[in-house]
Structures are given as C-alpha cells and as structure tokens.
Design an enzyme around this catalytic site. Structure first.
Site, PDB file in Angstrom:
ATOM      1  N   HIS A  15       0.852  -1.189   0.000  1.00 15.48           N
ATOM      2  CA  HIS A  15       0.000   0.000   0.000  1.00 15.48           C
ATOM      3  C   HIS A  15       0.892   1.244   0.000  1.00 15.48           C
ATOM      4  O   HIS A  15       0.419   2.354   0.202  1.00 15.48           O
ATOM      5  CB  HIS A  15      -0.911   0.003   1.228  1.00 15.48           C
ATOM      6  CG  HIS A  15      -2.040  -0.977   1.147  1.00 15.48           C
ATOM      7  ND1 HIS A  15      -1.837  -2.340   1.041  1.00 15.48           N
ATOM      8  CD2 HIS A  15      -3.384  -0.801   1.139  1.00 15.48           C
ATOM      9  CE1 HIS A  15      -3.007  -2.957   0.988  1.00 15.48           C
ATOM     10  NE2 HIS A  15      -3.962  -2.046   1.036  1.00 15.48           N
ATOM     11  N   ASP A  75       9.713  -8.934   1.778  1.00 22.95           N
ATOM     12  CA  ASP A  75       9.855  -8.763   3.218  1.00 22.95           C
ATOM     13  C   ASP A  75      11.343  -8.621   3.478  1.00 22.95           C
ATOM     14  O   ASP A  75      12.154  -9.360   2.905  1.00 22.95           O
ATOM     15  CB  ASP A  75       9.280  -9.953   3.986  1.00 22.95           C
ATOM     16  CG  ASP A  75       8.981  -9.581   5.434  1.00 22.95           C
ATOM     17  OD1 ASP A  75       8.167  -8.671   5.649  1.00 22.95           O
ATOM     18  OD2 ASP A  75       9.566 -10.189   6.347  1.00 22.95           O
ATOM     19  N   TYR A 168      17.526   1.742   9.440  1.00 18.62           N
ATOM     20  CA  TYR A 168      18.780   1.485  10.140  1.00 18.62           C
ATOM     21  C   TYR A 168      20.007   1.873   9.314  1.00 18.62           C
ATOM     22  O   TYR A 168      21.138   1.612   9.711  1.00 18.62           O
ATOM     23  CB  TYR A 168      18.885   0.002  10.502  1.00 18.62           C
ATOM     24  CG  TYR A 168      17.845  -0.501  11.486  1.00 18.62           C
ATOM     25  CD1 TYR A 168      18.158  -0.684  12.831  1.00 18.62           C
ATOM     26  CD2 TYR A 168      16.553  -0.818  11.070  1.00 18.62           C
ATOM     27  CE1 TYR A 168      17.217  -1.167  13.731  1.00 18.62           C
ATOM     28  CE2 TYR A 168      15.591  -1.291  11.966  1.00 18.62           C
ATOM     29  CZ  TYR A 168      15.937  -1.466  13.288  1.00 18.62           C
ATOM     30  OH  TYR A 168      14.996  -1.933  14.190  1.00 18.62           O
TER      31      TYR A 168
END
Length: 211
Positions: A15, A75, A168
């Site tokens: 999304h 992912d 990060y």
C-alpha cells in the site's frame, strides 16, 4: 524450470506508493505492468510468519488470491549476528510508532538505539557483524510460487552517520564499500547497486526473464 511471468499486470503487494514506484521501474523493461494492492482496495494480511520467507509468501499469496493475478511481495529486515538474528522480521516493529507533526511514523533512532544498547550490554568486544535481508515472493492464483533471497553483509557502527538513508541505514556499514561509509552516507544509486534488494531482484530477473 520455474514458472515465468508473462507480459501483463502484476500486483505488487503493498500500500506504499514509493515501493510501487521503485519496483515498477525495475520491472517495466520486462513488460510487467505493476499495480498496487492498495489501488485495488485489497486488505493487508497479518504478517504472522517468523521468517522473511513466510511473511513475503503470506503477502504475495493473499494478493494473488484476492486479485486473480500474479502478485509480488517483499519482506526485508536487519539481522544482527550477536543478537541471534534479531530484530529480523521484527525490524520495523522495533521502531515504535510515534506522532511527528500530526502524522504517525516510526522512530528509527529509537530502533537503532535499542540495537546499540543490547550490543553494549554484551561487552566492548562483541561481534558487530550484521546483514540486511530481502525476500521477494511471487505467487500465482493457483497456488504456485517462487522465492528469491538477497542479502547485504556488513557491520554496525555508532553513533549514526549520514543523511541519505532511512531505517537502520545510518548505523549499517556495508562490507562491499570497504567497511567505511554507512548506507546513509552513500549516494542512493550506489546503495541500490549493492543492497539486499538489488541482490534479490537480480535473482528474480535472471530466473523470470533470463535466457
């Protein structure tokens, strides 16, 4: 031989408009017409997996089943050796949602500080090796799927350095750059060439569109 994508519509299980734009640019040369799950009004499935592969497949399968089209999901996250691979699939969750100027966002400095604090508790000689991981999962409505895994090795540094990255990036020093600059100190085009996502996409392109 792995089943191959044909030219046509491919649902990107996201999304996030920025992610759609990035993936579309990578796959457009191969005839893929990318549309987002968000634009189709598809719900976001609960990411209940304990590995990057499981979560990527959950998202890809949900989008493929709901749309009736082939779907691609990713992912990704950071795995720190000394922390047993954490934060791993919980990489984003370690950056708790905060309110910034009226909009909810993730506090990545908090997340970086959490990792650093845990490393410091282990002592000054603790191994700071880490790697960014990316898994791309392709799924078809009939249940067939393919998975491509990429990684970028490096080490963590402190304090954070650089203004060009996100997440990060300011504390991750990729080994491919000689172990000096953080991802946030490297020009985006150079970072994308050596990143975990680039590695995974290279494998996908070779398998799906190669000779």
């Amino acid at each position: 031989m792995t089943r191959r994508l044909g030219a046509g519509s491919l649902v990107i299980a996201t999304h996030n408009s920025g992610k759609l734009k990035e993936i579309s640019a990578l796959l457009e040369p191969y005839g893929a017409k990318c549309i987002s799950a968000g634009s189709l009004g598809l719900p976001e499935p609960a990411e209940t997996g304990t590995t990057f592969v499981q979560n990527a497949l959950i998202k890809a399968r949900a989008a493929a089943e709901a749309s009736g089209l082939a779907a691609l999901a990713d992912d990704s996250g950071l795995a720190v050796d000394a922390l047993g691979g954490r934060p791993g699939v919980y990489t984003a969750d370690w950056a708790e949602r905060q309110w910034f100027e009226g909009d909810p966002g993730r506090d990545w400095y908090m997340a970086m500080g959490k990792v650093e604090g845990m490393l410091q508790q282990l002592g000054p000689d603790t191994d700071r090796a880490a790697a960014f991981h990316c898994v791309l999962a392709l799924a078809w409505p009939d249940g067939e799927h393919a998975v491509y895994e990429g990684r970028c090795e490096g080490a963590l540094t402190w304090p954070p350095r650089g203004e060009m990255g996100f997440g990060y990036d300011p504390v991750f020093v990729p080994a491919a750059r000689g172990g000096e600059e953080t991802f946030a100190e490297i020009e985006p085009s150079e970072k994308h060439a050596i990143s975990h996502r680039a590695d995974a996409f290279a494998k996908l392109v070779s398998d799906q569109f190669g000779a």
